[in-house]
Design a protein around this motif. Structure first.
Motif, PDB file in Angstrom:
ATOM      1  N   ALA A  27       0.863  -1.205   0.127  1.00  0.00           N
ATOM      2  CA  ALA A  27       0.024   0.153  -0.048  1.00  0.00           C
ATOM      3  C   ALA A  27       0.821   1.314   0.208  1.00  0.00           C
ATOM      4  O   ALA A  27       1.979   1.225   0.691  1.00  0.00           O
ATOM      5  CB  ALA A  27      -0.830   0.139   1.184  1.00  0.00           C
ATOM      6  N   ASP A  28       0.325   2.327  -0.821  1.00  0.00           N
ATOM      7  CA  ASP A  28       1.026   3.737  -0.464  1.00  0.00           C
ATOM      8  C   ASP A  28       0.280   4.419   0.611  1.00  0.00           C
ATOM      9  O   ASP A  28      -0.907   4.919   0.459  1.00  0.00           O
ATOM     10  CB  ASP A  28       0.564   4.460  -1.788  1.00  0.00           C
ATOM     11  CG  ASP A  28       1.232   5.434  -1.778  1.00  0.00           C
ATOM     12  OD1 ASP A  28       1.632   6.451  -0.917  1.00  0.00           O
ATOM     13  OD2 ASP A  28       1.620   6.368  -2.967  1.00  0.00           O
ATOM     14  N   PHE A  29       0.740   4.342   1.889  1.00  0.00           N
ATOM     15  CA  PHE A  29       0.200   4.607   3.111  1.00  0.00           C
ATOM     16  C   PHE A  29      -0.353   6.298   3.026  1.00  0.00           C
ATOM     17  O   PHE A  29      -0.971   6.606   3.598  1.00  0.00           O
ATOM     18  CB  PHE A  29       1.098   4.381   4.492  1.00  0.00           C
ATOM     19  CG  PHE A  29       0.964   2.544   4.521  1.00  0.00           C
ATOM     20  CD1 PHE A  29      -0.302   2.126   5.028  1.00  0.00           C
ATOM     21  CD2 PHE A  29       1.819   1.985   4.114  1.00  0.00           C
ATOM     22  CE1 PHE A  29      -0.360   0.790   5.193  1.00  0.00           C
ATOM     23  CE2 PHE A  29       1.854   0.662   4.370  1.00  0.00           C
ATOM     24  CZ  PHE A  29       0.790   0.006   4.903  1.00  0.00           C
ATOM     25  N   ASP A  30       0.817   6.846   2.606  1.00  0.00           N
ATOM     26  CA  ASP A  30       0.830   8.478   2.622  1.00  0.00           C
ATOM     27  C   ASP A  30      -0.469   8.921   1.652  1.00  0.00           C
ATOM     28  O   ASP A  30      -1.294  10.007   2.149  1.00  0.00           O
ATOM     29  CB  ASP A  30       2.217   9.217   2.017  1.00  0.00           C
ATOM     30  CG  ASP A  30       3.147   9.050   2.878  1.00  0.00           C
ATOM     31  OD1 ASP A  30       2.841   8.747   3.918  1.00  0.00           O
ATOM     32  OD2 ASP A  30       4.297   8.964   2.526  1.00  0.00           O
ATOM     33  N   SER A  31      -0.705   8.125   0.570  1.00  0.00           N
ATOM     34  CA  SER A  31      -1.654   8.594  -0.348  1.00  0.00           C
ATOM     35  C   SER A  31      -3.055   8.270   0.428  1.00  0.00           C
ATOM     36  O   SER A  31      -4.000   9.009   0.474  1.00  0.00           O
ATOM     37  CB  SER A  31      -1.735   7.785  -1.703  1.00  0.00           C
ATOM     38  OG  SER A  31      -2.782   8.115  -2.271  1.00  0.00           O
ATOM     39  N   ILE A  32      -3.102   6.955   1.176  1.00  0.00           N
ATOM     40  CA  ILE A  32      -4.424   6.595   1.919  1.00  0.00           C
ATOM     41  C   ILE A  32      -4.704   7.441   2.909  1.00  0.00           C
ATOM     42  O   ILE A  32      -5.786   8.152   2.823  1.00  0.00           O
ATOM     43  CB  ILE A  32      -4.226   5.248   2.299  1.00  0.00           C
ATOM     44  CG1 ILE A  32      -3.992   3.949   1.435  1.00  0.00           C
ATOM     45  CG2 ILE A  32      -5.486   5.089   3.470  1.00  0.00           C
ATOM     46  CD1 ILE A  32      -3.647   2.854   1.740  1.00  0.00           C
ATOM     47  N   ALA A  33      -3.671   8.022   3.737  1.00  0.00           N
ATOM     48  CA  ALA A  33      -4.055   8.968   4.765  1.00  0.00           C
ATOM     49  C   ALA A  33      -4.371  10.227   4.261  1.00  0.00           C
ATOM     50  O   ALA A  33      -5.434  10.864   4.928  1.00  0.00           O
ATOM     51  CB  ALA A  33      -2.848   9.015   5.568  1.00  0.00           C
ATOM     52  N   LYS A  34      -3.617  10.830   2.916  1.00  0.00           N
ATOM     53  CA  LYS A  34      -4.177  12.126   2.512  1.00  0.00           C
ATOM     54  C   LYS A  34      -5.536  12.141   2.068  1.00  0.00           C
ATOM     55  O   LYS A  34      -6.389  13.062   2.559  1.00  0.00           O
ATOM     56  CB  LYS A  34      -3.208  12.693   1.166  1.00  0.00           C
ATOM     57  CG  LYS A  34      -3.434  13.858   0.789  1.00  0.00           C
ATOM     58  CD  LYS A  34      -2.449  13.926  -0.260  1.00  0.00           C
ATOM     59  CE  LYS A  34      -2.587  15.372  -1.069  1.00  0.00           C
ATOM     60  NZ  LYS A  34      -1.692  15.560  -2.157  1.00  0.00           N
ATOM     61  N   GLN A  35      -5.977  10.930   1.494  1.00  0.00           N
ATOM     62  CA  GLN A  35      -7.338  10.995   0.685  1.00  0.00           C
ATOM     63  C   GLN A  35      -8.536  11.040   1.765  1.00  0.00           C
ATOM     64  O   GLN A  35      -9.445  11.435   1.590  1.00  0.00           O
ATOM     65  CB  GLN A  35      -7.182   9.791  -0.277  1.00  0.00           C
ATOM     66  CG  GLN A  35      -6.710   9.819  -1.484  1.00  0.00           C
ATOM     67  CD  GLN A  35      -7.003   8.659  -2.393  1.00  0.00           C
ATOM     68  OE1 GLN A  35      -8.101   8.507  -2.857  1.00  0.00           O
ATOM     69  NE2 GLN A  35      -6.011   8.234  -3.220  1.00  0.00           N
ATOM     70  N   VAL A  36      -8.153   9.897   2.780  1.00  0.00           N
ATOM     71  CA  VAL A  36      -9.052   9.694   3.952  1.00  0.00           C
ATOM     72  C   VAL A  36      -9.363  10.994   4.632  1.00  0.00           C
ATOM     73  O   VAL A  36     -10.441  11.787   5.017  1.00  0.00           O
ATOM     74  CB  VAL A  36      -8.626   8.600   5.016  1.00  0.00           C
ATOM     75  CG1 VAL A  36      -9.938   8.536   6.045  1.00  0.00           C
ATOM     76  CG2 VAL A  36      -8.896   7.282   4.053  1.00  0.00           C
ATOM     77  N   SER A  37      -8.018  11.751   5.054  1.00  0.00           N
ATOM     78  CA  SER A  37      -8.331  13.017   5.675  1.00  0.00           C
ATOM     79  C   SER A  37      -8.899  14.091   4.924  1.00  0.00           C
ATOM     80  O   SER A  37      -9.717  14.910   5.250  1.00  0.00           O
ATOM     81  CB  SER A  37      -6.782  13.476   6.249  1.00  0.00           C
ATOM     82  OG  SER A  37      -6.110  12.520   7.016  1.00  0.00           O
ATOM     83  N   SER A  38      -8.641  14.189   3.551  1.00  0.00           N
ATOM     84  CA  SER A  38      -9.154  15.086   2.704  1.00  0.00           C
ATOM     85  C   SER A  38     -10.794  15.100   2.465  1.00  0.00           C
ATOM     86  O   SER A  38     -11.554  15.793   2.573  1.00  0.00           O
ATOM     87  CB  SER A  38      -8.632  14.888   1.449  1.00  0.00           C
ATOM     88  OG  SER A  38      -9.268  15.727   0.494  1.00  0.00           O
ATOM     89  N   LYS A  39     -11.134  13.655   2.583  1.00  0.00           N
ATOM     90  CA  LYS A  39     -12.529  13.488   2.521  1.00  0.00           C
ATOM     91  C   LYS A  39     -13.302  13.934   3.690  1.00  0.00           C
ATOM     92  O   LYS A  39     -14.516  14.362   3.465  1.00  0.00           O
ATOM     93  CB  LYS A  39     -12.735  11.656   2.466  1.00  0.00           C
ATOM     94  CG  LYS A  39     -14.096  11.337   2.722  1.00  0.00           C
ATOM     95  CD  LYS A  39     -14.413   9.910   3.099  1.00  0.00           C
ATOM     96  CE  LYS A  39     -15.538   9.541   3.425  1.00  0.00           C
ATOM     97  NZ  LYS A  39     -15.811   7.887   3.846  1.00  0.00           N
ATOM     98  N   TYR A  40     -12.872  13.587   4.787  1.00  0.00           N
ATOM     99  CA  TYR A  40     -13.196  14.306   6.041  1.00  0.00           C
ATOM    100  C   TYR A  40     -13.342  15.978   6.169  1.00  0.00           C
ATOM    101  O   TYR A  40     -14.332  16.417   6.485  1.00  0.00           O
ATOM    102  CB  TYR A  40     -12.691  13.714   7.514  1.00  0.00           C
ATOM    103  CG  TYR A  40     -13.241  12.333   7.707  1.00  0.00           C
ATOM    104  CD1 TYR A  40     -14.443  12.067   8.161  1.00  0.00           C
ATOM    105  CD2 TYR A  40     -12.163  11.224   7.778  1.00  0.00           C
ATOM    106  CE1 TYR A  40     -14.879  10.858   8.488  1.00  0.00           C
ATOM    107  CE2 TYR A  40     -12.656   9.830   8.092  1.00  0.00           C
ATOM    108  CZ  TYR A  40     -14.007   9.701   8.477  1.00  0.00           C
ATOM    109  OH  TYR A  40     -14.313   8.341   8.668  1.00  0.00           O
ATOM    110  N   LYS A  41     -12.040  16.450   5.766  1.00  0.00           N
ATOM    111  CA  LYS A  41     -12.245  17.592   5.641  1.00  0.00           C
ATOM    112  C   LYS A  41     -13.117  18.264   4.843  1.00  0.00           C
ATOM    113  O   LYS A  41     -13.747  19.351   5.059  1.00  0.00           O
ATOM    114  CB  LYS A  41     -10.675  18.221   5.063  1.00  0.00           C
ATOM    115  CG  LYS A  41     -10.592  19.628   5.248  1.00  0.00           C
ATOM    116  CD  LYS A  41      -9.064  19.857   4.807  1.00  0.00           C
ATOM    117  CE  LYS A  41      -8.675  21.591   4.777  1.00  0.00           C
ATOM    118  NZ  LYS A  41      -7.399  21.853   4.313  1.00  0.00           N
TER     119      LYS A  41
END
Length: 270
Positions: A176-190
Motif C-alpha cells: 500500500a501507498d500509506f501516505d496517499s491513503i492517509a491524505k485521501q481519507v483525511s481530505s474526505k473528512y475535511k
C-alpha cells in the motif's frame, strides 16, 4: 457501499464505496443560506468528533489475556475462527455483537458476501440490541489488518450499524501507498467539515507489510475485534466458489455452495 474487487487503485474505491448491511442510503440536503451552511458545518464537526473514541489498544495482534472474553466462530465445513474483542475502544459494537451472539442471532446464518483478497461478510439482518442502528466507533490504534473483525454499515456513520460484520482477508496492505491513503481519507473528512484525520506510524506500516490487510478502510469503519486463530479458515472462505450470477450489489460475491456460520460462542479465554 458496494465494493468492487481490489485493484491497484483500491484507495479511491474504498473511499467511494461502502460495506453495507442493507440498501438504505442517506440523502443530503443543501441550503442557500450561509448561516445554515455554517451551522451544518459546526454540526458535522460535533458529530464527527463524537465518532472518535478515546483509549488505545497497545497491540491489536496480541493474544488475549486469561479470562478475557473472546468470540469463537464455528463455520460449517471450514473450521473455527477465534477473535479478541476490544470493548475499551468500541464498547457499543462489542456489546451489540456479544448480545446478538448470546441471543442466537448468528446461528446458521450465511456468509452472504465474500470477496477474495478483501473480506468475508455475515451477520444476517437482525436489529441491533439497541433496537435501531448505531454509530461507528473510530480509533487510531485499530487497523484493518488481516483478521480484523469490523462492523458493516450503510452509508450513515451515525445510524448505519446493526447486526452485520466482516472479517478482513487481503494482501493489499503489503504494497500500500500509506501516505496517499492517509491524505485521501483525511481530505474526505475535511470536505465534510470534519477534523477527523488518518495517520500511519512506521510501526503500523511495517505491520501491514508483514501481515497484510486493507488499510483503505481505516478510520471509516468500526474495528471491534481481531482474529488470533483461524486466519487460514478466513482465507479459505474468501477463496470459496462463487455463484455465476451477480449479487444485489453487482458482484460475483455469493458463495455457492453456501458457507454457513453455525454459531458464535462468547467465552472466557484460557
Amino acid at each position: 457501499m458496494k465494493i468492487n474487487k481490489i485493484c491497484c487503485v483500491f484507495v479511491s474505491l474504498a473511499i467511494s464505496f461502502t460495506i453495507t448491511g442493507c440498501a438504505n442510503s442517506d440523502k443530503s440536503q443543501t441550503s442557500s443560506l450561509s448561516s445554515a451552511s455554517e451551522s451544518s458545518k459546526m454540526s458535522s464537526q460535533a458529530i464527527a468528533s463524537s465518532l472518535v473514541t478515546e483509549g488505545v489498544v497497545e497491540d491489536q495482534l496480541a493474544l488475549p489475556e486469561e479470562g478475557e472474553q473472546i468470540a469463537i466462530f464455528h463455520v460449517k465445513d471450514y473450521g473455527i475462527i477465534k477473535c479478541r474483542l476490544f470493548p475499551q475502544v468500541a464498547p457499543k459494537a462489542v456489546q451489540n455483537f456479544i448480545g446478538l451472539s448470546k441471543q442466537g442471532k448468528y446461528d446458521n446464518v450465511q456468509f452472504h458476501r465474500v470477496l477474495e483478497d478483501f473480506m468475508i461478510q455475515s451477520g444476517g439482518n437482525s436489529q441491533s440490541i439497541y433496537g435501531s442502528g448505531f454509530n461507528v466507533e473510530l480509533n487510531q490504534s485499530l487497523h484493518h489488518y488481516n483478521g480484523a473483525l469490523c462492523a458493516a454499515r450503510t452509508t450513515s456513520q451515525t445510524t448505519g450499524q446493526s447486526s452485520q460484520f466482516y472479517i478482513v482477508s487481503s494482501n493489499a496492505g503489503k504494497t500500500a501507498d500509506f501516505d496517499s491513503i492517509a491524505k485521501q481519507v483525511s481530505s474526505k473528512y475535511k470536505q465534510q467539515g470534519s477534523k477527523i484525520s488518518l495517520q500511519y506510524s512506521d510501526a503500523v506500516k511495517e505491520k501491514y507489510r508483514e501481515v497484510g490487510g486493507y488499510p483503505g478502510l481505516d478510520m471509516q469503519y468500526t474495528v471491534f475485534g481481531q482474529a488470533f486463530e483461524g486466519q487460514d479458515v478466513i482465507t479459505k472462505i474468501a477463496a470459496c466458489p462463487k455463484s455465476t450470477e451477480l449479487s444485489s450489489s453487482g458482484e460475483y460475491s455469493t458463495p455457492s455452495p453456501e458457507v454457513i456460520l453455525e454459531k458464535v460462542e462468547i467465552v472466557n479465554y484460557e
